[in-house]
Design an enzyme around this catalytic site. Structure first.
Site, mmCIF file in Angstrom:
data_model
loop_
_atom_site.group_PDB
_atom_site.id
_atom_site.type_symbol
_atom_site.label_atom_id
_atom_site.label_comp_id
_atom_site.label_asym_id
_atom_site.label_seq_id
_atom_site.Cartn_x
_atom_site.Cartn_y
_atom_site.Cartn_z
ATOM 1 N N GLU A 234 0.845 -1.200 0.000
ATOM 2 C CA GLU A 234 0.000 0.000 0.000
ATOM 3 C C GLU A 234 0.871 1.238 0.000
ATOM 4 O OE1 GLU A 234 -2.618 -0.558 3.381
ATOM 5 O OE2 GLU A 234 -4.134 -1.490 2.119
ATOM 6 N N HIS B 216 -10.051 9.975 3.147
ATOM 7 C CA HIS B 216 -9.895 9.021 2.042
ATOM 8 C C HIS B 216 -10.423 9.716 0.794
ATOM 9 C CE1 HIS B 216 -10.350 5.493 -0.448
ATOM 10 N NE2 HIS B 216 -9.660 4.805 0.445
ATOM 11 N N ARG C 164 -2.376 9.634 -1.366
ATOM 12 C CA ARG C 164 -3.763 9.799 -0.936
ATOM 13 C C ARG C 164 -4.116 11.245 -0.538
ATOM 14 N NH1 ARG C 164 -6.017 5.978 3.945
ATOM 15 N NH2 ARG C 164 -5.893 4.281 2.481
ATOM 16 N N HIS D 190 -11.775 9.730 7.406
ATOM 17 C CA HIS D 190 -11.501 8.290 7.456
ATOM 18 C C HIS D 190 -10.881 7.853 8.767
ATOM 19 C CE1 HIS D 190 -10.816 4.410 5.698
ATOM 20 N NE2 HIS D 190 -9.513 4.511 5.718
ATOM 21 N N ARG E 290 -1.201 8.900 9.366
ATOM 22 C CA ARG E 290 -1.101 7.458 9.616
ATOM 23 C C ARG E 290 -0.643 6.721 8.363
ATOM 24 N NH1 ARG E 290 -5.642 3.068 9.006
ATOM 25 N NH2 ARG E 290 -6.153 4.520 7.351
HETATM 26 C C1 LIG Z 1 -13.908 1.732 5.778
HETATM 27 C C2 LIG Z 1 -12.684 1.596 6.646
HETATM 28 C C3 LIG Z 1 -11.573 0.896 6.178
HETATM 29 C C4 LIG Z 1 -10.437 0.753 6.992
HETATM 30 N N1 LIG Z 1 -9.392 -0.011 6.556
HETATM 31 C C5 LIG Z 1 -8.345 -0.250 7.402
HETATM 32 C C6 LIG Z 1 -7.312 -1.158 7.048
HETATM 33 O O1 LIG Z 1 -7.334 -1.766 5.982
HETATM 34 N N2 LIG Z 1 -6.289 -1.349 7.923
HETATM 35 C C7 LIG Z 1 -6.209 -0.706 9.131
HETATM 36 O O2 LIG Z 1 -5.245 -0.916 9.889
HETATM 37 N N3 LIG Z 1 -7.201 0.152 9.487
HETATM 38 C C8 LIG Z 1 -8.260 0.383 8.680
HETATM 39 N N4 LIG Z 1 -9.250 1.230 9.058
HETATM 40 C C9 LIG Z 1 -9.166 1.843 10.394
HETATM 41 C C10 LIG Z 1 -9.482 0.801 11.465
HETATM 42 O O3 LIG Z 1 -10.550 0.000 11.021
HETATM 43 C C11 LIG Z 1 -9.878 1.453 12.790
HETATM 44 O O4 LIG Z 1 -8.949 2.430 13.135
HETATM 45 C C12 LIG Z 1 -9.930 0.405 13.910
HETATM 46 O O5 LIG Z 1 -10.776 -0.635 13.525
HETATM 47 C C13 LIG Z 1 -10.430 1.034 15.203
HETATM 48 O O6 LIG Z 1 -10.624 0.030 16.144
HETATM 49 P P1 LIG Z 1 -11.131 0.398 17.609
HETATM 50 O O7 LIG Z 1 -11.157 -0.860 18.386
HETATM 51 O O8 LIG Z 1 -10.335 1.527 18.124
HETATM 52 O O9 LIG Z 1 -12.599 0.984 17.389
HETATM 53 P P2 LIG Z 1 -13.865 0.428 16.592
HETATM 54 O O10 LIG Z 1 -13.590 -0.794 15.852
HETATM 55 O O11 LIG Z 1 -14.430 1.565 15.821
HETATM 56 O O12 LIG Z 1 -14.893 0.097 17.775
HETATM 57 C C14 LIG Z 1 -15.495 1.129 18.513
HETATM 58 C C15 LIG Z 1 -16.469 0.520 19.505
HETATM 59 O O13 LIG Z 1 -16.838 1.513 20.465
HETATM 60 C C16 LIG Z 1 -18.241 1.447 20.678
HETATM 61 N N5 LIG Z 1 -18.703 2.757 21.167
HETATM 62 C C17 LIG Z 1 -18.497 3.987 20.627
HETATM 63 N N6 LIG Z 1 -19.083 4.930 21.400
HETATM 64 C C18 LIG Z 1 -19.687 4.283 22.437
HETATM 65 C C19 LIG Z 1 -20.460 4.691 23.533
HETATM 66 N N7 LIG Z 1 -20.765 5.979 23.756
HETATM 67 N N8 LIG Z 1 -20.934 3.748 24.381
HETATM 68 C C20 LIG Z 1 -20.672 2.422 24.187
HETATM 69 N N9 LIG Z 1 -19.918 1.988 23.145
HETATM 70 C C21 LIG Z 1 -19.435 2.894 22.289
HETATM 71 C C22 LIG Z 1 -18.819 1.063 19.334
HETATM 72 O O14 LIG Z 1 -20.107 0.531 19.513
HETATM 73 C C23 LIG Z 1 -17.771 0.026 18.889
HETATM 74 O O15 LIG Z 1 -18.085 -1.220 19.464
HETATM 75 C C24 LIG Z 1 -10.397 1.377 8.276
HETATM 76 C C25 LIG Z 1 -11.503 2.087 8.724
HETATM 77 C C26 LIG Z 1 -12.646 2.194 7.932
HETATM 78 C C27 LIG Z 1 -13.825 2.943 8.460
#
Ligand SMILES: Cc1cc2nc3c(=O)[nH]c(=O)nc-3n(C[C@H](O)[C@H](O)[C@H](O)COP(=O)(O)OP(=O)(O)OC[C@H]3O[C@@H](n4cnc5c(N)ncnc54)[C@H](O)[C@@H]3O)c2cc1C
Length: 523
Positions: free
Chosen positions: A116, A232, A278, A340, A375
């Site tokens: 990438e 993005h 990007r 993003h 990032r």
């Molecule tokens: C379309 C897309 C493609 C991506 N592609 C990549 C990739 O290829 N590689 C990569 O490394 N990263 C990628 N990313 C980024 C990556 O997916 C995220 O940064 C990562 O998944 C975040 O994980 P997390 O555990 O921090 O939060 P999340 O997976 O977002 O989980 C957040 C959690 O918090 C909960 N929550 C939020 N607010 C509250 C509240 N007030 N009360 C209770 N629960 C709450 C939600 O319900 C959820 O369960 C991508 C992101 C997107 C959107």
């Protein structure tokens, strides 16, 4: 109703679930409660497409991955943290494989390592273009067999309960019964993901409203580098399509960008045209949209590749667009750049520890120093994995010595049922629109000042209405959106330079010394 638990984890993406699984293993006598705002699967993790960046073969090295991360971060990464995280990724990936993830292999049976933008080697492990979905489902399967982990969905955390920079638990809205519970715990972990919903266009699902960052800020935690919001370049533009990314691979296969009159424009911005990095492509589209006042531009693959190629190479995009009556084998795709990834967040160490005692933050809500001013692609899922593991290790050593302290129930105020939902939706729309236009990809001092004036008005309005209305998820999210928007604006105003993904026309150069921006209460 009051609940007591040993560890309260707010969020069920890669960070929250990994923490729960590892903590269940390292501290089998502690009770762990994990809550999510909507269904367990609804989170950024589920939608991740590209994959996970990991040094996997002898051609590659930690040194190279570290250097690529530092280059992307444009002088603002914490080098020590980068080294510590990157060097621990292979162990965590091997554990994911043990738990059942089957990363895509090539014909020789070796893992198919993708490459990438910004990576000097092939090092992206992936499960086709559905990596996040497979990871999330695997972690959910695994967490469900952990005996000391309880999962509760549709529980929206409203606020943390803190006194003198010490956290005792959280107030949580049960969206099924509409009750507000207070949940006391020895340690509280925010794994609440990003804040893409602050912008009009985003690749993030609806849950990403910056709740964790706003709650931590109100609790007195230090927030850092929030001016760095990664966009993005190509998100589907359609009134009914929420958050659908058009993969960058399509530009890799020759798709071209055109304005709505059909004129190509990328040649004006970079010699690599559509294949420019990007942030350059996002900036070019943003400049064109601001100049013309149009709502979108087109991404055209139809005139470059035959229908069979398009259908076999991009089945996901083809089918999704057909749902909206766009046949990408014949028509150009309307697209906009979309918010993003949140590079900043709550300032933590590598174990998720914040400056508020017993409060931890992990994943996209945290700012560990890995990403700096931009990032590197596919570095975020691995940050969540490594830091959640570290957090579990460090918490398991001290959790037995912490006492649970119960706290007073939520004071409901007047709790008038809201008959004016229009106020809430009006404020939501306003914030998201001016953040997109004034605090988006290209910034100026004047646009930032305008945004600041508007957010102050809205914050004031919310503060007055918030305490009268009955608590609903929309209102909780609105208050958090406004708080995080204000933090981004103040951080962007304070940075008198252009660096990484923060681009201000009035300060086109970099300052000599790179500085992490920090925000503490009050502004
Ligand atoms: C379309 C897309 C493609 C991506 N592609 C990549 C990739 O290829 N590689 C990569 O490394 N990263 C990628 N990313 C980024 C990556 O997916 C995220 O940064 C990562 O998944 C975040 O994980 P997390 O555990 O921090 O939060 P999340 O997976 O977002 O989980 C957040 C959690 O918090 C909960 N929550 C939020 N607010 C509250 C509240 N007030 N009360 C209770 N629960 C709450 C939600 O319900 C959820 O369960 C991508 C992101 C997107 C959107």
């Amino acid at each position: 109703m009051n609940y007591k638990t040993d560890v309260l984890i707010i969020g069920g993406g890669i960070s929250g679930l990994t923490l729960a699984i590892k903590l269940a293993e390292f501290a089998p006598n502690e009770n762990i409660l994990l809550i999510t705002k909507e269904e367990l699967e609804e989170c950024n993790t589920f939608y991740a497409q590209g994959g996970v960046a990991c040094v996997w073969n002898e051609k590659d090295s930690f040194k190279k991955h570290i250097q690529d991360t530092l280059d992307a971060g444009d002088g603002l990464c914490n080098e020590e943290i980068v080294g510590e995280i990157i060097s621990k990724v292979p162990e965590r990936i091997n554990e994911l494989i043990d738990w059942g993830i089957e990363f895509t292999k090539n014909k020789d049976g070796a893992y198919d390592l993708g490459r990438e933008g910004g990576h000097s080697e092939r090092r992206i492990l992936h499960v086709n273009d559905l990596t996040g979905e497979y990871i999330e489902k695997t972690l959910i399967r695994k967490v469900k067999i952990c005996k000391n982990v309880e999962l509760k969905e549709n529980m929206c955390a409203i606020n943390l309960y803190t006194r003198n920079l010490k956290c005792y638990g959280a107030y949580v809205l049960n969206q099924i019964t509409n009750e507000i519970h207070n949940i006391s715990a020895k340690a509280i972990v925010l794994a609440t993901g990003g804040a893409g919903k602050i912008y009009l266009y985003t690749s993030n699902p609806d849950v990403a409203s910056g709740d964790g960052i706003a709650m931590a800020y109100r609790a007195g935690a230090t927030i850092a580098n929030m001016e760095f919001y990664q966009f993005h370049p190509t998100c589907l533009y359609h009134p009914y399509a929420k958050s659908f990314l058009i993969t960058e691979a399509m530009r890799g296969e020759g798709a071209i960008l055109k304005d709505i009159k059909g004129n190509q424009f990328m040649q004006k911005y970079h010699h690599l045209k559509e294949l420019a990095p990007r942030d350059i492509v996002s900036r070019a589209i943003d400049t064109e949209l601001k100049k013309t006042g149009d709502d979108y531009v087109f991404l055209d693959i139809a005139s470059k590749k035959d229908p069979e190629f398009i259908k076999t190479h991009f089945p996901g995009v083809y089918n999704k667009c057909l749902e909206y009556n766009i046949d990408i084998t014949k028509d150009p795709i309307p697209i906009v750049p979309a918010a993003h990834y949140c590079c900043g967040g709550v300032l933590t160490d590598i174990n998720g520890m914040t400056n508020v005692k017993n409060l931890y933050v992990l994943g996209e809500s945290a700012c560990t120093g890995l990403h700096g001013a931009n990032r590197l692609a596919s570095n975020s899922l691995v940050e969540g994995l490594v830091c959640a593991y570290n957090c579990a290790k460090s918490l398991s050593k001290k959790i037995t010595d912490i006492k649970i302290k119960e706290f007073k129930p939520w004071e409901p105020g007047n709790a008038i049922p809201s008959t004016e939902a229009v106020i809430i939706s009006q404020n939501w729309d306003e914030i998201r629109r001016f953040m997109q236009n004034y605090v988006g990809i290209v910034r100026t001092n004047r646009r930032l000042q305008r945004a600041n004036k508007r957010i102050n008005l809205i914050l004031d309005e919310i503060e007055r209405y918030y305490w009268d209305f009955k608590i609903e998820k929309n209102l909780v999210e609105l208050r958090n959106l406004a708080t995080v928007a204000k933090i981004i604006i103040v951080s962007a105003i304070s940075r008198k330079e252009s660096r990484g993904i923060h681009y201000n026309i009035d300060y086109p150069n970099k300052e000599r010394i790179a500085r992490t921006s920090k925000i503490e209460k009050p502004w």
